[in-house]
Scaffold this motif. Sequence first.
Motif, PDB file in Angstrom:
ATOM      1  N   ASP A 179      17.828 -19.837  14.400  1.00  0.00           N
ATOM      2  CA  ASP A 179      16.908 -20.645  13.586  1.00  0.00           C
ATOM      3  C   ASP A 179      16.164 -21.661  14.448  1.00  0.00           C
ATOM      4  O   ASP A 179      14.973 -21.902  14.246  1.00  0.00           O
ATOM      5  CB  ASP A 179      17.684 -21.362  12.479  1.00  0.00           C
ATOM      6  CG  ASP A 179      18.295 -20.398  11.478  1.00  0.00           C
ATOM      7  OD1 ASP A 179      17.655 -19.361  11.216  1.00  0.00           O
ATOM      8  OD2 ASP A 179      19.392 -20.672  10.983  1.00  0.00           O
TER       9      ASP A 179
ATOM     10  N   GLN B 224       0.137 -26.050   3.734  1.00  0.00           N
ATOM     11  CA  GLN B 224       1.243 -25.257   3.191  1.00  0.00           C
ATOM     12  C   GLN B 224       2.154 -24.765   4.310  1.00  0.00           C
ATOM     13  O   GLN B 224       3.388 -24.743   4.158  1.00  0.00           O
ATOM     14  CB  GLN B 224       0.686 -24.076   2.393  1.00  0.00           C
ATOM     15  CG  GLN B 224       1.760 -23.246   1.706  1.00  0.00           C
ATOM     16  CD  GLN B 224       2.597 -24.058   0.752  1.00  0.00           C
ATOM     17  OE1 GLN B 224       2.065 -24.802  -0.071  1.00  0.00           O
ATOM     18  NE2 GLN B 224       3.917 -23.934   0.850  1.00  0.00           N
ATOM     19  N   ARG B 225       1.581 -24.390   5.437  1.00  0.00           N
ATOM     20  CA  ARG B 225       2.414 -23.951   6.562  1.00  0.00           C
ATOM     21  C   ARG B 225       3.203 -25.111   7.148  1.00  0.00           C
ATOM     22  O   ARG B 225       4.340 -24.938   7.610  1.00  0.00           O
ATOM     23  CB  ARG B 225       1.529 -23.307   7.630  1.00  0.00           C
ATOM     24  CG  ARG B 225       1.014 -21.930   7.199  1.00  0.00           C
ATOM     25  CD  ARG B 225       0.073 -21.331   8.211  1.00  0.00           C
ATOM     26  NE  ARG B 225      -0.340 -19.985   7.811  1.00  0.00           N
ATOM     27  CZ  ARG B 225      -1.288 -19.275   8.422  1.00  0.00           C
ATOM     28  NH1 ARG B 225      -1.934 -19.788   9.452  1.00  0.00           N
ATOM     29  NH2 ARG B 225      -1.586 -18.063   7.981  1.00  0.00           N
TER      30      ARG B 225
ATOM     31  N   LEU C 247       4.341 -27.546   5.322  1.00  0.00           N
ATOM     32  CA  LEU C 247       5.436 -27.698   4.364  1.00  0.00           C
ATOM     33  C   LEU C 247       6.543 -26.688   4.645  1.00  0.00           C
ATOM     34  O   LEU C 247       7.736 -27.032   4.612  1.00  0.00           O
ATOM     35  CB  LEU C 247       4.917 -27.518   2.935  1.00  0.00           C
ATOM     36  CG  LEU C 247       4.065 -28.633   2.349  1.00  0.00           C
ATOM     37  CD1 LEU C 247       3.610 -28.263   0.943  1.00  0.00           C
ATOM     38  CD2 LEU C 247       4.832 -29.943   2.323  1.00  0.00           C
ATOM     39  N   ASP C 248       6.160 -25.449   4.926  1.00  0.00           N
ATOM     40  CA  ASP C 248       7.160 -24.420   5.230  1.00  0.00           C
ATOM     41  C   ASP C 248       7.941 -24.766   6.494  1.00  0.00           C
ATOM     42  O   ASP C 248       9.173 -24.613   6.537  1.00  0.00           O
ATOM     43  CB  ASP C 248       6.473 -23.060   5.403  1.00  0.00           C
ATOM     44  CG  ASP C 248       5.828 -22.569   4.107  1.00  0.00           C
ATOM     45  OD1 ASP C 248       6.248 -23.029   3.029  1.00  0.00           O
ATOM     46  OD2 ASP C 248       4.903 -21.734   4.192  1.00  0.00           O
ATOM     47  N   LEU C 249       7.223 -25.251   7.518  1.00  0.00           N
ATOM     48  CA  LEU C 249       7.884 -25.640   8.761  1.00  0.00           C
ATOM     49  C   LEU C 249       8.830 -26.815   8.522  1.00  0.00           C
ATOM     50  O   LEU C 249       9.957 -26.834   9.038  1.00  0.00           O
ATOM     51  CB  LEU C 249       6.829 -26.007   9.808  1.00  0.00           C
ATOM     52  CG  LEU C 249       7.349 -26.492  11.168  1.00  0.00           C
ATOM     53  CD1 LEU C 249       8.188 -25.422  11.847  1.00  0.00           C
ATOM     54  CD2 LEU C 249       6.192 -26.907  12.074  1.00  0.00           C
ATOM     55  N   THR C 250       8.389 -27.783   7.729  1.00  0.00           N
ATOM     56  CA  THR C 250       9.222 -28.951   7.442  1.00  0.00           C
ATOM     57  C   THR C 250      10.474 -28.562   6.669  1.00  0.00           C
ATOM     58  O   THR C 250      11.574 -29.040   6.969  1.00  0.00           O
ATOM     59  CB  THR C 250       8.433 -29.995   6.639  1.00  0.00           C
ATOM     60  OG1 THR C 250       7.244 -30.338   7.355  1.00  0.00           O
ATOM     61  CG2 THR C 250       9.255 -31.245   6.418  1.00  0.00           C
ATOM     62  N   HIS C 251      10.343 -27.681   5.697  1.00  0.00           N
ATOM     63  CA  HIS C 251      11.499 -27.250   4.911  1.00  0.00           C
ATOM     64  C   HIS C 251      12.476 -26.446   5.768  1.00  0.00           C
ATOM     65  O   HIS C 251      13.702 -26.552   5.579  1.00  0.00           O
ATOM     66  CB  HIS C 251      11.033 -26.412   3.720  1.00  0.00           C
ATOM     67  CG  HIS C 251      10.267 -27.208   2.709  1.00  0.00           C
ATOM     68  ND1 HIS C 251       9.357 -26.642   1.833  1.00  0.00           N
ATOM     69  CD2 HIS C 251      10.261 -28.540   2.427  1.00  0.00           C
ATOM     70  CE1 HIS C 251       8.830 -27.580   1.070  1.00  0.00           C
ATOM     71  NE2 HIS C 251       9.355 -28.735   1.414  1.00  0.00           N
ATOM     72  N   THR C 252      11.944 -25.662   6.705  1.00  0.00           N
ATOM     73  CA  THR C 252      12.820 -24.930   7.618  1.00  0.00           C
ATOM     74  C   THR C 252      13.626 -25.897   8.483  1.00  0.00           C
ATOM     75  O   THR C 252      14.844 -25.731   8.668  1.00  0.00           O
ATOM     76  CB  THR C 252      11.992 -23.998   8.514  1.00  0.00           C
ATOM     77  OG1 THR C 252      11.256 -23.075   7.710  1.00  0.00           O
ATOM     78  CG2 THR C 252      12.897 -23.208   9.447  1.00  0.00           C
TER      79      THR C 252
ATOM     80  N   GLU D 210      16.358 -27.714   6.255  1.00  0.00           N
ATOM     81  CA  GLU D 210      17.546 -26.909   5.971  1.00  0.00           C
ATOM     82  C   GLU D 210      18.462 -26.802   7.181  1.00  0.00           C
ATOM     83  O   GLU D 210      19.681 -26.726   7.041  1.00  0.00           O
ATOM     84  CB  GLU D 210      17.121 -25.510   5.512  1.00  0.00           C
ATOM     85  CG  GLU D 210      16.503 -25.466   4.128  1.00  0.00           C
ATOM     86  CD  GLU D 210      17.462 -25.968   3.060  1.00  0.00           C
ATOM     87  OE1 GLU D 210      18.652 -25.605   3.104  1.00  0.00           O
ATOM     88  OE2 GLU D 210      17.016 -26.735   2.190  1.00  0.00           O
TER      89      GLU D 210
END
Length: 383
Positions: free
Chosen positions: A99, A240-241, A243-248, A251
């Motif tokens: 990850d 949006q990308r 946001l996806d990077l931040t959520h990754t 987690e």
Amino acid sequence: MKSDYQELVKLFYIGQYNLLKCFALWDLGEEISPFMRRLYRFYFWTILTSWTLPFSCGMLIQLILNIGDVFEVIKVSIFFATSTAALIKYISIKMGTRDYENIFQMLHQQEFLPQNLREWKEYRKAIDLSRQVWKVYATLSISSISSFFNTEREFNVSLYNPLNMESDVQYFMMGVYQLLSLTAVCFVNLCFDSLAASFFINIKGQLDVLGCRLENIGQGVRCSQEEVLRQLKDCIIYYQRLLDLTHTMEELLRVPMSTQIACSVMVLIANFYSMSLVSFEDLVVFIKLILYQMCMLTQIFILCYFANEISMKSSDISFNLYKSNWYDWNKENRKLVLLMMTRFEQPIRIKSINRCYSFNLPAFTSIVNSSYSYFALLKRINS
């Protein structure tokens, strides 16, 4: 120019990456022979079962055996909480190696790279800040190792010891073991905390770049409304990308970060109590406790502060869009601007294990206040 940007992105993580490879926390690559892979895997288990895990277990045994002695419990708790947090980070990094590698690869993708000189200047500020945080925190962490040992025949780390310390050889062996274990704990904490801070600084830099793009939408000699619409859609996709990077990242980091915060509260309470027991004559001991307390506060602060910076900057994105020439655009584009500003009003937050709480500056002040309150309560009970 693209290759130059990609090389400079490595500055966000290359120092921590190389250091953690020394602790067998990353794959060596496909070009490495199977024998070296097995040797590298054996090296990881050696560190885990010889240094980090027995070190924490030894302090846990010492804590249980002396549960009725408040002073011994306080002394053990200072280092037990720190080593426990480092152990969890060590295991979590090893389990999430792929990850982390995916995040590193995402940072080098074209959509996350600056597109012009002005965006590069904004992004360069994030790179420089990340390197400064790494250097300052490394200096503070390494200097704190010197406070772990006394010049007299006594260890500052209260650890269960089955050996007879009357022998000079056994005393030397225990001293070397504690030095190696504490060094491993120090560097694992250093690498994880500074790497998490670098991730957050990178997201903050990406948001700065996004703000720059939003302000300059429609800036051109003859920029058509279709071109304005395309630029707005590109910014939406970019956001949006992000946001996806931040959520990754969230987690991957929230469990060890939450563990670090919980352990830090224990360390702060124990250190407050230890400092209250030290007389002014023991100036050297007091300075060592102050140095260790500063290191722990810095550890919590950098995680909370840079997570808070993401929230603050994301809440300002709508203002960057407002500074553009939206009043010259057609009705369709202005409607899209209104929808975007409504979406930007919800800031990005880095959540903890409990999704109701976030890592931010109010959380930092709450941790310090709570630690001092628990210390005051403990002091009153034992006075």
